[in-house]
Design a protein around this motif. Structure first.
Motif, mmCIF file in Angstrom:
data_model
loop_
_atom_site.group_PDB
_atom_site.id
_atom_site.type_symbol
_atom_site.label_atom_id
_atom_site.label_comp_id
_atom_site.label_asym_id
_atom_site.label_seq_id
_atom_site.Cartn_x
_atom_site.Cartn_y
_atom_site.Cartn_z
ATOM 1 N N MET B 734 0.908 -1.366 0.260
ATOM 2 C CA MET B 734 0.010 0.195 0.040
ATOM 3 C C MET B 734 0.883 1.131 -0.038
ATOM 4 S SD MET B 734 -2.630 1.328 3.028
ATOM 5 C CE MET B 734 -4.180 0.354 2.514
ATOM 6 N N ALA B 735 0.521 2.576 -0.553
ATOM 7 C CA ALA B 735 1.154 3.669 -0.442
ATOM 8 C C ALA B 735 0.175 4.753 -0.217
ATOM 9 C CB ALA B 735 1.835 3.826 -1.946
ATOM 10 N N ILE B 736 0.410 5.509 0.663
ATOM 11 C CA ILE B 736 -0.251 6.457 1.011
ATOM 12 C C ILE B 736 0.230 7.845 0.630
ATOM 13 C CG2 ILE B 736 -1.570 7.626 3.092
ATOM 14 C CD1 ILE B 736 -1.525 5.094 4.485
ATOM 15 N N ASN B 737 -0.377 8.865 -0.057
ATOM 16 C CA ASN B 737 0.321 9.976 -0.485
ATOM 17 C C ASN B 737 -0.104 11.108 0.518
ATOM 18 O OD1 ASN B 737 0.684 12.424 -1.852
ATOM 19 N ND2 ASN B 737 0.394 11.501 -3.977
ATOM 20 N N LEU B 738 0.837 11.583 1.298
ATOM 21 C CA LEU B 738 0.700 12.623 2.256
ATOM 22 C C LEU B 738 0.324 13.863 1.803
ATOM 23 C CD1 LEU B 738 3.505 11.613 4.979
ATOM 24 C CD2 LEU B 738 0.974 11.038 5.004
ATOM 25 N N GLN B 947 10.652 -3.858 7.508
ATOM 26 C CA GLN B 947 10.258 -3.850 6.157
ATOM 27 C C GLN B 947 8.892 -3.748 5.964
ATOM 28 O OE1 GLN B 947 12.481 -5.040 3.550
ATOM 29 N NE2 GLN B 947 14.073 -4.406 5.263
ATOM 30 N N PRO B 948 8.120 -2.537 6.278
ATOM 31 C CA PRO B 948 6.700 -2.384 6.122
ATOM 32 C C PRO B 948 6.318 -2.614 4.908
ATOM 33 C CG PRO B 948 7.574 -0.561 7.401
ATOM 34 C CD PRO B 948 8.857 -1.478 6.801
ATOM 35 N N ARG B 949 5.103 -2.943 4.642
ATOM 36 C CA ARG B 949 4.417 -2.849 3.303
ATOM 37 C C ARG B 949 3.803 -1.954 3.070
ATOM 38 N NH1 ARG B 949 4.336 -7.893 0.397
ATOM 39 N NH2 ARG B 949 6.049 -9.044 0.851
ATOM 40 N N VAL B 950 3.371 -0.952 3.837
ATOM 41 C CA VAL B 950 2.641 0.302 3.925
ATOM 42 C C VAL B 950 3.733 1.354 3.684
ATOM 43 C CG1 VAL B 950 1.089 1.956 4.706
ATOM 44 C CG2 VAL B 950 0.623 -0.448 5.105
ATOM 45 N N ASN B 951 3.680 2.095 2.568
ATOM 46 C CA ASN B 951 4.699 3.240 2.419
ATOM 47 C C ASN B 951 4.036 4.490 2.132
ATOM 48 O OD1 ASN B 951 7.069 1.331 0.963
ATOM 49 N ND2 ASN B 951 5.098 0.541 0.363
ATOM 50 N N TYR B 952 4.903 5.678 2.276
ATOM 51 C CA TYR B 952 4.270 6.732 2.306
ATOM 52 C C TYR B 952 4.959 7.763 1.455
ATOM 53 C CZ TYR B 952 1.980 5.607 6.575
ATOM 54 O OH TYR B 952 1.165 4.891 7.620
ATOM 55 N N LEU B 953 4.377 8.587 0.806
ATOM 56 C CA LEU B 953 4.945 9.535 -0.299
ATOM 57 C C LEU B 953 4.831 11.098 0.831
ATOM 58 C CD1 LEU B 953 4.561 7.466 -2.357
ATOM 59 C CD2 LEU B 953 3.452 9.085 -3.932
#
Lengths: 177, 959, 452
Positions: B734-738, B947-953
């Motif tokens: 998952m990626a979350i765009n801050l 090593q999280p699978r949730v990434n942030y921008l």
């Protein structure tokens, strides 16, 4: 079955020790000695061989160690491998603590078990008592009556400071309370 | 029977043939006439007031073919059970049916399982909301099942049958010859408005609209400047510069979902037109302000000063602004002028003069037709605050003998509620249509229990060009009826409102298609141009405004709570306010400086008074509040209501003032510290990031120089001390765009509804035990009067090297081969070691057995997700049930899983554009892979190497 | 006894002249006499607290962990604090009996029995907490790796909690048999002295038919040495593993390599303190001044100074490492301990554990019974706070400030803790009534030590 015993009774360990050594020198075959606490030197006097218990401990410990490793590796890598924290199925470093504990567990309990079994000690066993105070303040040396000459022995032990020397009939059979 | 009903599902899903299938079923089962009539006698069609005859039966069929989902209701006693041996195609146990409908102004899809609505999602066919849905829509499914709803119509306080209700009401109306008034809230439903217009003559009744949260001045202003009393529409995507004077357009102002979609597109660094710049001037910290690039804390007077300053600079109107505002004005003017035709100025004040000036400025900047529009509406009835004030006076004067109030609650939310109540009591026929008992319905002598939106038929113009269907998805749970049908029966109009709706629309559009899509788009809507010549007079008006003395008491709309009509919804109450993070209460927001002067701290009780009205409530010291301002949320302090809302908080409506339009910031008075405290249930109590590397941010200019800007933290070298497990197949990430995320929090409720996350109540939140799987961390930075705010959604990071997994003694949490961190509920013994060892603190423990006993509320539980018992740990599962469903569908269709097949609950509901992206990172073409390759991508607490699978921008501010 | 051997250098371990018979009487008569008023009072108070504690736990298990003050961020506090506290206390006994046996510290004989008993009771108290702190205690048997019908589902051998299960159960059972094997000779003595037939029967059954045969003594001594040899690494491993519950985690303030030695030192520290607390009372109540001499008290006081300073060293090291590591989370954690909202807990810990033991440098003080008694209690207060500080202050403010919280206990937690004291003392009071509180045989064996 009941048996006649010649008992030399002392009230302190030093005298007992001397007499025991004397008896050994005279090759008088001791049946056993009963003391309220372990008297050092008596083992040599009685000629008791070194205890076998350490071997039991070692073997049991080794078994425990093996069992622990096998259990951990088999369950986590063979029977149902599961990914945990990204670690390998066989995470040896993580298995060490339990391996150690199980080793000690096996070793300790087996040793105690061996001790009890070998000395025929078990809950409710009727104690074979030669003299009522042998667990409190009297030191009792016992010979099977027919293996010694009662008169010589009594004279000798009296000289060595025995408070009394008696012949007593005791039941040596294992029995319950 | 269930099975026969379910048959109906067909047509509204667009597959017409089921109709015949239905018939055969019935025929083949050879149901004798009696049973058959019984079948449909009791509950099934009552609400549509159709006489039960073999003949109408056909009609009913026609209707219920499309009404079908409503027949799935569990409440109907099964008279004749048909075995699933001959089941029909469209209801498969365990497979959801989706129906398009509308909640308030949002086109939604309602997910039903075995006939029960369980989840609301935005309708992605809509070009207005683009599939987004706000927190109210997300929570609405729980209001449907609210056991406090009226069980039947009442006459003079006693429950009656609808027949009797209609009879008595008819008599009362026919005998009544003096003035009759129908009061609704603002209407955008063409068919409803058509119906009302017909009935007006029949009943010689006048119709006015009343909104507790009114925007009447906006329409009036457009009338002055464009000659049409209708609300403006915005297109934030075209705006390079957005200047907002106290307009909370991302949360509670206008169509926040649409606004957020458009706005967030321009918060993307990679947008073709570049990133927009957002300047917010406001006196309290709003969600919108918290997202602004430049935010200025200014009093109402200063905001007027700034508006006039800008107006003067752009139109040459003679005005000298206050010195303290000069810089801001200069900045705003510079930004606006350099973006002619690509800028947007909005003001949130419900004040005619202000809005006219705003229109003028936008016109001068050639923004009309590009970022702001006034368009011809199909149909629209807008509230006019004066009309209602006059009605109250007329009632007082005894000039009105019959009043029909439809889903409005002035006895609670009119600024002079007592005056209204007195006046209302003088009316002979006091007809109130309401879903649940309200302060107003208490006063009515004819109280009609009204269907919830999901039990009703209607249509709604969600924008000037987009029509959205409202169709029932369940049989009315209680003895209620659509208010429109009640009106019809009073007027003696035959047939059902369904027929009326269908016949009204069938000419214009393909009915079945409409039912299926839920959306119909009108083409070539006429745009109305700016006409007004001079607007200086309005500016003079503004100039002449004199503020009262003392603290400015501002009443504001709280996200989710709205005007308070959904206050009995536990989801809404436990939703942390995006800014204050407070739940379950309203409170006085004061500035840090005011708090210091009066030695007030969080939770101290204060007395807020404007001389006429006084309330006692706890304070929250809110950075970014103007020193001279105290803000209190509307929608609390119900005297009548369900167990959730009753006596929760205090009512702030009386602070509203009226000068032609409701003024929500017109009260001035005092704030006095008084004895006592009241704990405020906040989900976050520490507001500084402590300078830690949690949210990485940069400015747009830096980003353009170097896309890695702000993300160049010295990376620890990540070492693996043991071989990694195989990462083949699907690997979810998952990626979350801050930058896109505005913090609106609708994902929180979406997640809770999808995953049966329990609501724990005020005291447990105070005990810091809220259960939300997904939370939004909010941090402040810099000057406490004008802080910079960041919002960060935080959920289980699904670490590959998850610390929680190592410590669980019973393997209750383990890693799946596709990279999910799974919690095995029935294996968990509840040592809580995993929660302690979670660096992100996203695990939630069931401290008690949380209540799912309400026989109605429990109908909204998602059968795909097990309800957790006490003593076990739970957390975000990445909607594993949805992943599974997606995989199975693909498998059944003998195809590979496509990117986008699977949408998580939070992702789906997100009103922001790609705020949350989910997918298979092993698929090189998936959008997630693109995000993971982005220079802005980072993971939180990277140095722990979990090593999280949730990434942030990284968050980008356009400075 | 003219021919006893003589030492000028050391004074005897048993101060007054006694015959072996008298020694037996001094120690064992208490078992035959009626309970004293003091005993009755102490016993009934302990039993009362035990009862309240039991009811509290029943309520908590029936209602849910929610009855405690824990929350989403602080998942452990008093529960595990008490667990570690009791386990720590449960170390002195084995140390005294095992380690001192190996080092031939003969003064231990007078106190090892009571100390071992205390060990077992303390570990029993400790064991309660892992049990009741679980959300679903009735399923806790799942932590045992036995073939089952659930798959079979196995356990996670990587979890320190599982290591605990093995360590604690091994430690408990091994200490138990070690203790009981030591009891056999004395039970036999009681059996042979007593007049009452019932008592003779009971002790007869309990004494396994021990008759003081020298062949048995021979094996008995070897066994004791072996068990001591096993128990010594065991006791160290147990607290090492307990410390790993924290050391293997990722939480700042927990994730520390010095925990094992640090915890073991702390355990000995608190354990000896608790032994002092108990023995100073017992010797008074049962007039055992001749056996439990000032000499014992002083020796233990010395041990307390040493271990106290080891603990102090550990505190210092933690702070140094927090600064030296350059890890901002680690740094904040320790600054927060000393200056944050729980500063008072931290400074209570430091003053009780590091500062106060320094008084024991003065012989006057460490031989002053009243002072030593008070100190022994202060030390255990300090050690309880040490665990509280480590567990709670590390958790309540970890990585993400958004989830920082405060924690405070509810009456349920408080009474559960008091309840375990009830259990501990109830068991101890029963112990000194029905079992020889001093190892008679061993005391006899050292009677002649340095005696004319």
């Amino acid at each position: 079955m009941k048996k006649d015993f010649l008992l030399a009774i002392f009230d302190c360990e030093e005298k007992l020790l001397k007499s025991a050594e004397k008896a050994r020198d005279k090759n008088m075959e001791m049946y056993d000695v009963y003391t309220p606490f372990p008297v050092h030197g008596l083992d040599d006097a009685m000629g008791i061989k070194r205890s076998f218990l350490p071997y039991v401990t070692f073997v049991a410990g080794a078994v425990g160690l093996g069992a622990a490793l096998v259990l951990q590796i088999w369950t986590s890598a063979v029977d149902w491998p599961t990914i945990i924290g990204g670690k390998p199925f066989i995470s040896l470093p993580a298995f060490i603590p339990i391996t150690f504990e199980v080793t000690v567990l096996f070793a300790a309990h087996s040793t105690v078990a061996a001790f009890l079994v070998y000395n025929k000690l078990f809950p409710g066993k009727k104690a074979m008592i030669m003299h009522p105070e042998q667990t409190c303040n009297k030191f009792v040396m016992a010979f099977e009556k027919d293996k010694v000459s009662v008169d010589d022995a009594s004279i000798m032990f009296k000289e060595l400071g025995a408070v009394e020397v008696v012949v007593q009939n005791v039941d040596t059979k294992l029995s319950w309370y | 029977m269930s099975n026969m009903e379910n048959n109906n599902c067909g047509t509204s899903c667009g597959c017409g043939t089921q109709t015949d299938g239905y018939w055969q079923d019935v025929e083949n089962k050879v149901i004798d006439q009696k049973t058959l009539s019984q079948e449909f006698s009791d509950t099934e069609f009552d609400s549509f007031s159709v006489k039960k005859s073999r003949r109408n039966f056909l009609k009913i069929m026609g209707f219920s073919v499309s009404a079908l989902p409503l027949t799935g209701c569990i409440k109907i006693p099964v008279k004749k059970a048909l075995p699933y041996l001959n089941k029909q195609d469209n209801v498969i146990p365990g497979v959801a049916n989706w129906y398009a409908s509308t909640f308030e102004n949002t086109p939604v899809l309602v997910k039903t399982r075995e006939g029960r609505p369980i989840k609301i999602e935005g309708n992605d066919k809509s070009m207005t909301s683009f599939g987004g849905a706000n927190s109210r829509a997300q929570a609405s499914v729980l209001s449907l099942y609210d056991s406090n709803r009226l069980q039947s119509p009442m006459v003079e306080g006693s429950n009656v049958e609808w027949e009797e209700f209609d009879k008595k009401l008819k008599e009362a109306f026919l005998t009544d010859t003096t003035k009759k008034v129908l009061v609704t809230s603002s209407l955008t439903s063409p068919t409803t408005i058509k119906l009302i217009n017909e009935l007006k003559s029949k009943l010689n009744i006048t119709h006015i609209a009343y909104d507790a949260i009114s925007t009447s001045a906006f329409g009036k202003a457009n009338e002055k400047t464009h000659g049409e009393n209708t609300a403006s529409e915005y297109n934030f995507e075209n705006a390079n510069v957005v200047v907002s004077l106290g307009a909370d357009f991302l949360d509670t102002f206008g169509d926040s979902v649409a606004n957020t979609k458009q706005y967030s597109r321009r918060r993307k660094a990679k947008h073709a037109l570049g990133m927009n710049r957002h300047i917010q001037v406001e006196s309290t910290m709003t969600l919108t302000g918290s997202n602004a690039d430049y935010r200025y804390t200014k009093s109402g007077a200063d905001q007027r000063d700034i508006l006039l300053g800008v107006y003067a600079a752009i139109t040459g109107y003679g005005y000298v602004a206050q010195s303290q505002n000069k810089d801001i004005i200069t900045q705003i003017v510079k930004e606006l002028k350099s973006n002619v035709g690509k800028s947007l100025l909005i003001s949130g004040y419900n004040d005619l003069n202000t809005q006219v000036i705003v229109n003028k400025i936008n016109n001068e900047l050639k923004n009309y037709g590009s970022t702001v529009f006034v368009k011809q509406k199909q149909a629209e009835v807008l509230a006019n605050d004066n009309d209602f004030a006059n009605l109250v006076n007329e009632m007082n004067a005894g000039k009105v003998s019959s009043v029909i109030l439809v889903d409005v609650n002035p006895a609670y939310n009119y600024f002079e509620a007592d005056k209204f109540s007195e006046a209302f009591k003088k009316v002979k026929n006091r007809v109130v249509f309401t879903v649940a008992e309200t302060e107003t319905s208490k006063l009515g002598n004819f109280v009609g229990s009204m269907n919830h939106a999901y039990e009703s038929w209607s249509d709604t113009m969600v924008s000037s060009s987009e029509l959205s269907i409202t169709q029932p998805v369940i049989q009315p749970l209680f003895g209620s009826r659509m208010w429109t049908e009640s009106l019809m029966s009073i007027a003696g109009v035959s047939g059902s409102f369904y027929d009326y709706l269908k016949s009204n629309l069938s000419g214009k559009l393909n009915w079945n298609q409409f039912l299926h899509d839920g959306i119909y788009t009108y083409s070539n809507i006429k745009e109305i141009s700016f006409k007004a010549s001079s607007t200086h007079s309005y500016a003079n008006e503004i100039k002449s405004v004199k503020d009262g003395s003392g603290m400015n008491i501002i009443t504001y709309v709280k996200s989710g709570i709205g005007n308070g009509d959904m206050a009995n919804n536990p989801f809404i109450q436990e939703l942390p306010n995006p800014v204050t993070k407070a739940t379950w209460d309203n409170y006085a927001m004061i500035s840090p400086s005011f708090a210091k002067e009066n030695s007030l701290t969080l939770g101290d009780l204060v007395e807020v008074s404007n001389g006429k009205y006084t309330i006692k409530l706890p304070v929250i010291v809110q950075p970014g509040t103007h020193a001279n301002t105290v803000a209190v949320a509307l929608g609390y302090g119900h005297k009548v209501g369900g167990k959730v809302s009753k006596n929760l908080g205090v009512n702030a409506y009386p602070f509203i003032t009226l000068n032609n339009d409701f003024n929500y910031s017109g009260s001035f008075g005092t704030v006095k510290k008084v004895e006592g405290r009241r704990d405020i249930a906040q989900t976050q109590t520490h507001h500084s990031m402590e300078g830690r590397d949690i949210v990485r941010e940069t400015t747009f200019s830096d980003y353009l120089k170097n896309p890695k800007a702000g993300n160049q933290v010295k990376k620890p070298k990540t070492v693996h001390i043991y071989p990694e497990h195989d990462k083949g197949g699907h690997q979810w990430a998952m990626a979350i765009n801050l930058s896109s995320c505005t913090g609106c929090s609708s994902c929180i409720i979406s997640c809770s509804a999808e995953n049966n996350v329990p609501v724990v109540g005020r005291q447990e939140v105070i005990n810091r035990r809220e259960m939300h799987w997904l939370r939004i961390d909010r941090y402040y930075k810099g000057d406490e009067n004008q802080p910079e705010v960041t919002h960060m959604p935080m959920l289980c990071q699904h670490c590959d090297n998850a610390p929680c997994e190592n410590v669980c003694p019973v393997m209750a949490t383990v890693q799946s081969s596709d990279g999910l961190n799974q919690q095995v509920y029935n294996r968990c013994v509840g040592t809580r070691y995993c929660a302690n060892n979670c660096p992100y603190k996203v695990r939630r423990f069931n401290w008690f057995n949380y209540d799912h006993s309400d026989e109605y509320a429990r109908l909204s539980l998602n059968p795909d997700v097990s309800v957790r018992t006490r003593g076990i740990m739970e957390k975000c599962s990445m909607c594993v049930q949805r992943i599974q469903e997606g995989k199975l569908t693909a498998k059944r269709e003998r195809r590979a899983l496509k990117d986008g097949d699977i949408k998580l609950a939070c992702q789906q509901s997100c009103p922001a554009d790609d705020g949350i992206v989910f997918g298979d990172m092993n698929d090189p073409n998936s959008s997630i892979s693109k995000y993971l390759a982005d220079e802005r991508k980072y993971v939180v607490l990277e140095e722990l190497n979990v090593q999280p699978r949730v990434n942030y921008l990284t968050k980008i501010r356009n400075k | 006894m003219s021919d006893a051997h003589v030492s000028e250098l050391r004074q005897p371990l048993i101060t007054e002249d006694r015959t072996y018979k008298q020694i037996s009487e001094d120690i064992l008569d208490t078992l035959e006499e009626k309970p004293s008023k003091a005993w009755l009072a102490g016993f009934s108070i302990s039993a009362l607290f035990l009862t309240i504690g039991f009811l509290t736990v029943a309520y908590q298990v029936g209602t849910g962990i929610g009855t405690w003050g824990l929350n989403k961020t602080v998942g452990w506090s008093w529960d595990i604090t008490n667990f570690v506290f009791w386990v720590g206390i449960g170390h002195a006994g084995t140390l005294i009996s095992a380690v001192l046996l190996i080092f031939r510290q003969r003064w231990r004989t007078a106190i090892n029995r009571a100390a071992e008993a205390m060990t077992i009771f303390a570990v029993a108290c400790a064991g309660i907490f892992p049990l009741i702190h679980a959300g679903r205690p009735w399923l806790l048997y799942w932590v045992f790796p036995y073939p089952n019908t659930r798959g079979p589902l196995w356990v996670n051998f990587r979890s320190p909690l599982l290591w605990d299960v093995f360590a604690i159960s091994t430690y408990l059972t091994v200490s138990l048999v070690f203790w009981y094997m030591g009891l056999l000779p004395d039970l036999a003595t009681v059996r042979d002295r007593t007049k009452s037939g019932l008592r003779r029967f009971i002790y007869g059954v309990l004494s396994f038919g021990w008759n003081g045969s020298n062949r048995t003594w021979h094996h008995w001594e070897v066994m004791s040495l072996i068990l001591a040899g096993l128990a010594t690494p065991l006791v160290l491993s147990v607290h090492t593993i307990v410390s790993m519950d924290f050391a293997t985690s990722v939480i700042p303030g927990w994730h520390t390599t010095i925990f094992p030695p640090y915890f073991v030192a702390g355990a000995i520290f608190s354990g000896f303190a608790m032994v002092l607390t108990l023995l100073i009372i017992t010797r008074k109540v049962l007039n055992w001044e001749n056996y439990i001499t000032l000499n014992h008290i002083e020796n233990m006081a010395k041990v307390i100074v040493v271990t106290g300073m080891m603990v102090g060293l550990a505190y210092g090291t933690e702070f140094f490492m927090a600064w030296y590591s350059g890890n901002e989370y680690e740094r904040y954690c320790f600054i927060n301990r000393a200056t944050g909202p729980y500063w008072w807990a931290y400074w209570t810990m430091v003053s009780c554990n590091v500062l106060s033991p320094q008084f024991f440098w003065f012989k006057k003080l460490r031989t002053n019974l009243v002072f030593v008694f008070i100190m022994s209690i202060i030390v255990n207060i300090g050690m309880w706070f040490e665990r509280f500080v480590i567990i709670t202050t590390s958790l309540h403010r970890d990585f993400l400030p958004s989830s920082w919280v405060m924690y405070s206990p509810t009456w349920v937690e408080i009474w559960t803790f008091i309840g375990t004291f009830g259990l501990f003392f109830t068991l101890f009071f029963i112990f000194i009534r029905v079992l020889p509180g001093i190892a008679v045989a061993e005391v006899k064996s050292v009677y002649k030590f340095a005696r004319k």
